[in-house]
Design a protein around this motif. Sequence first.
Motif, PDB file in Angstrom:
ATOM      1  N   VAL A 125       0.844  -1.201   0.000  1.00  0.00           N
ATOM      2  CA  VAL A 125       0.000   0.000   0.000  1.00  0.00           C
ATOM      3  C   VAL A 125       0.879   1.251   0.000  1.00  0.00           C
ATOM      4  N   LYS A 126       0.252   2.358  -0.361  1.00  0.00           N
ATOM      5  CA  LYS A 126       0.918   3.663  -0.367  1.00  0.00           C
ATOM      6  C   LYS A 126      -0.172   4.720  -0.251  1.00  0.00           C
ATOM      7  N   LEU A 127       0.073   5.756   0.543  1.00  0.00           N
ATOM      8  CA  LEU A 127      -0.898   6.836   0.628  1.00  0.00           C
ATOM      9  C   LEU A 127      -1.053   7.482  -0.739  1.00  0.00           C
ATOM     10  N   GLY A 128      -2.273   7.873  -1.063  1.00  0.00           N
ATOM     11  CA  GLY A 128      -2.548   8.487  -2.346  1.00  0.00           C
ATOM     12  C   GLY A 128      -3.611   9.557  -2.228  1.00  0.00           C
ATOM     13  N   THR A 129      -4.104   9.999  -3.357  1.00  0.00           N
ATOM     14  CA  THR A 129      -5.194  10.975  -3.427  1.00  0.00           C
ATOM     15  C   THR A 129      -6.193  10.485  -4.472  1.00  0.00           C
ATOM     16  N   THR A 130      -7.301  11.192  -4.604  1.00  0.00           N
ATOM     17  CA  THR A 130      -8.275  10.813  -5.630  1.00  0.00           C
ATOM     18  C   THR A 130      -7.700  10.974  -7.030  1.00  0.00           C
TER      19      THR A 130
END
Length: 134
Positions: A13-18
């Motif tokens: 996983v990795k933090l993301g945005t829309t």
Amino acid sequence: MGFFVAYDYRLWVKLGTTASSIPTSRSTMTEVINLDNSNLDVSSDSTTAIDYSSDVGFAKNLVTGNSYSLPFSMNLDITSTGYKLFERAAKNSASGVCLQIWRESPITDGSSDDPEILTGVVQVSDRKSTRLNS
């Protein structure tokens, strides 16, 4: 490690945005190594339509919508990088935080040595993860 890892399923996983793109590699992502279960839940809506391509017509089911979620449970290790990433996402879930995901599932019927790969961007909420794209 629970049976999730024992059966060679793996999740990164990795933090993301829309606006995040679908991952094409897991090289910059964090592997969540302390999962004990993770499965892909899919639900579909359908409707019956009459197909008049023959003289008599026949009923055909058409899919009108799909939704996906990726529930999981963990053997908690609060010092692991994966746990800290999920904790940060959960704390910000009210604002619609997103995660990029990369999941590898083993092919167990002997037809391939390569795992099945599922990638996408999910929006984390306090109740479920909503798939934005895959």
